[in-house]
Design an enzyme around this catalytic site. Structure first.
Site, PDB file in Angstrom:
ATOM      1  N   ARG A   6      -7.450  -0.320  -6.708  1.00  0.00           N
ATOM      2  CA  ARG A   6      -7.603   0.768  -5.733  1.00  0.00           C
ATOM      3  C   ARG A   6      -7.764   2.062  -6.507  1.00  0.00           C
ATOM      4  NH1 ARG A   6      -4.209   1.071  -0.432  1.00  0.00           N
ATOM      5  NH2 ARG A   6      -6.149   2.131   0.122  1.00  0.00           N
ATOM      6  N   ASN A  44      -5.355  12.293   0.971  1.00  0.00           N
ATOM      7  CA  ASN A  44      -4.439  11.477   1.783  1.00  0.00           C
ATOM      8  C   ASN A  44      -5.281  10.693   2.780  1.00  0.00           C
ATOM      9  OD1 ASN A  44      -1.652  10.741   2.387  1.00  0.00           O
ATOM     10  ND2 ASN A  44      -1.950  11.778   4.329  1.00  0.00           N
ATOM     11  N   LYS A  45      -4.630   9.899   3.581  1.00  0.00           N
ATOM     12  CA  LYS A  45      -5.332   9.019   4.513  1.00  0.00           C
ATOM     13  C   LYS A  45      -6.342   9.790   5.355  1.00  0.00           C
ATOM     14  CE  LYS A  45      -4.338   5.526   4.312  1.00  0.00           C
ATOM     15  NZ  LYS A  45      -4.865   4.602   3.285  1.00  0.00           N
ATOM     16  N   ASP A  59      -2.016  10.535  -1.815  1.00  0.00           N
ATOM     17  CA  ASP A  59      -2.401   9.504  -2.769  1.00  0.00           C
ATOM     18  C   ASP A  59      -2.832  10.105  -4.101  1.00  0.00           C
ATOM     19  OD1 ASP A  59      -2.784   6.507  -1.498  1.00  0.00           O
ATOM     20  OD2 ASP A  59      -2.750   8.101  -0.001  1.00  0.00           O
ATOM     21  N   ARG A 100       0.859  -1.177   0.000  1.00  0.00           N
ATOM     22  CA  ARG A 100       0.000   0.000   0.000  1.00  0.00           C
ATOM     23  C   ARG A 100       0.899   1.233   0.000  1.00  0.00           C
ATOM     24  NH1 ARG A 100       2.529   1.902   3.573  1.00  0.00           N
ATOM     25  NH2 ARG A 100       1.013   3.561   3.736  1.00  0.00           N
ATOM     26  N   GLY A 101       0.277   2.385  -0.138  1.00  0.00           N
ATOM     27  CA  GLY A 101       1.026   3.613  -0.351  1.00  0.00           C
ATOM     28  C   GLY A 101       1.057   3.893  -1.839  1.00  0.00           C
ATOM     29  N   ALA A 102       0.667   5.103  -2.240  1.00  0.00           N
ATOM     30  CA  ALA A 102       0.465   5.396  -3.660  1.00  0.00           C
ATOM     31  C   ALA A 102       1.694   5.084  -4.519  1.00  0.00           C
ATOM     32  CB  ALA A 102       0.036   6.850  -3.840  1.00  0.00           C
ATOM     33  N   GLN A 153      -2.110   2.426  10.194  1.00  0.00           N
ATOM     34  CA  GLN A 153      -0.887   2.375   9.409  1.00  0.00           C
ATOM     35  C   GLN A 153       0.233   3.223   9.994  1.00  0.00           C
ATOM     36  OE1 GLN A 153      -2.017   3.118   5.331  1.00  0.00           O
ATOM     37  NE2 GLN A 153      -3.338   1.328   5.260  1.00  0.00           N
TER      38      GLN A 153
END
Length: 353
Positions: free
Chosen positions: A100, A258-259, A248, A59-61, A207
């Site tokens: 995603r 973002n998150k 992201d 995960r993570g763009a 996370q």
């Protein structure tokens, strides 16, 4: 577990994603198992790669962009002999892009591989396989270099002795290596600055607590974890000097996805007159998306909120809303760091293009 790769492009002793030397296997550090267990998953087909992206193995763009590039290598090995190479790869490309929807790096990497496939219409099967592997590795190398460059740019804004708050994980685990927000922190430390890091635990799936704290501790960088609801008290006490987060997707006008919880942190930073910085490679900038209102926001399973492992914390039948991301308006962002420079979102991130 030792990273099962002799020369990782991450340039680190752990890596979110690597391609085996023989180009047949995508190696993913299973981030669902951190911080307790460091395990690498071996992926040999594009379907398994899409599932791993969807289920947060990686995960993570930027990291899922790198992983998607490598997944296209796996797909290209199967389609290499097709008469219409580009068309033969389309099902794999669509499967990855749909895995995603918010992180634009994934689509960017897949589109780059699609373009290469069109260029290779008359190439041999062997050349197609070789060029695809080289292109995917080029994406990976470029991301690591971009992170190091934007990290140095961002570090210039970090005062010696600062306490830095970060939200979610935007480190080596979320990228090809080194990190975006954590790249800024790493670069500041490499420049000799004494930095203290606060990591929000960060919903969903914690996370920040699981991943940011893991990699900072593993790299010997002092870090303290706080719950998301504690940031306001730290700001009010004057114990946060600045915020740096990843992204992201960044819209053309500088709005940042973002998150979930990032918007609240940005509001707190503005309320307490503290800088709020965003660090991301330029591949995270989506010039086709005019504002944050047009960014699709992924929603995740309610069980990520209702349960912690097998333990239920929310009464059965109670509704849960569990978006993965929120959008921070450009007016709350002090600066955006990419490898192309530092941009004032009020002047539009598109100027960097």
């Amino acid at each position: 577990m030792i990273l099962p790769h002799p020369s990782p492009l991450s340039q680190a002793h752990y890596s979110a994603a690597e391609l085996s030397l023989d180009d047949t296997t995508l190696l993913l550090l299973d981030q669902r198992r951190l911080p307790v267990e460091e395990t690498y998953v071996e992926i040999r087909d594009v379907g398994a790669a899409a599932e791993a992206i969807r289920e947060l193995v990686v995960r993570g763009a930027p990291a899922i962009g790198v992983a998607a590039g490598y997944a296209m290598v796996l797909a290209a090995r199967e389609a290499a002999s097709a008469v219409d190479f580009a068309q033969a790869l389309e099902p794999a490309a669509r499967l990855l892009v749909d895995a995603r929807p918010t992180a634009v790096n994934l689509r960017w990497a897949v589109d780059r591989m699609r373009s290469l496939a069109r260029e290779l219409g008359r190439a041999s099967a062997a050349e197609r396989r070789e060029r695809f592997a080289a292109e995917a590795r080029a994406i990976h190398r470029a991301d690591v270099e971009a992170n190091r460059t934007l990290g140095r740019l961002g570090a210039e804004r970090v005062p010696d002795g600062a306490t830095v708050l970060t939200h979610c994980n935007a480190g080596a685990l979320a990228t090809g290596g080194y990190g975006t927000a954590l790249g800024v922190i790493r670069a500041a430390i490499e420049a000799g600055k004494q930095i203290r890091v606060l990591a929000d635990e960060t919903r969903p799936v914690l996370q920040g607590a699981r991943l940011t704290a893991w990699e900072l501790a593993r790299d010997g960088i002092p870090v303290t974890v706080i719950t998301d609801s504690m940031a306001g008290a730290r700001f009010a006490a004057g114990r946060i000097d600045l915020v740096v987060v990843g992204a992201d997707r960044i819209a053309r006008n500088g709005d940042v996805a973002n998150k979930i919880g990032t918007y609240g942190v940005a509001c707190l930073a503005r309320m307490h007159d503290r800088p709020f910085y965003v660090a991301a490679p330029f591949s995270t900038v989506d010039l086709e998306t005019p504002t944050g209102a047009a960014i699709p926001i992924e929603e995740r399973r309610s069980s990520e909120v209702t349960h912690a492992g097998a333990v239920q914390h929310v009464p059965a039948g109670v509704a849960v809303w569990n978006p993965s991301f929120d959008v921070t308006p450009a007016r709350l962002v002090t600066a955006i760091f990419t490898e192309r420079g530092a941009a004032d979102p009020a002047e539009s991130i598109a100027c960097q293009g």
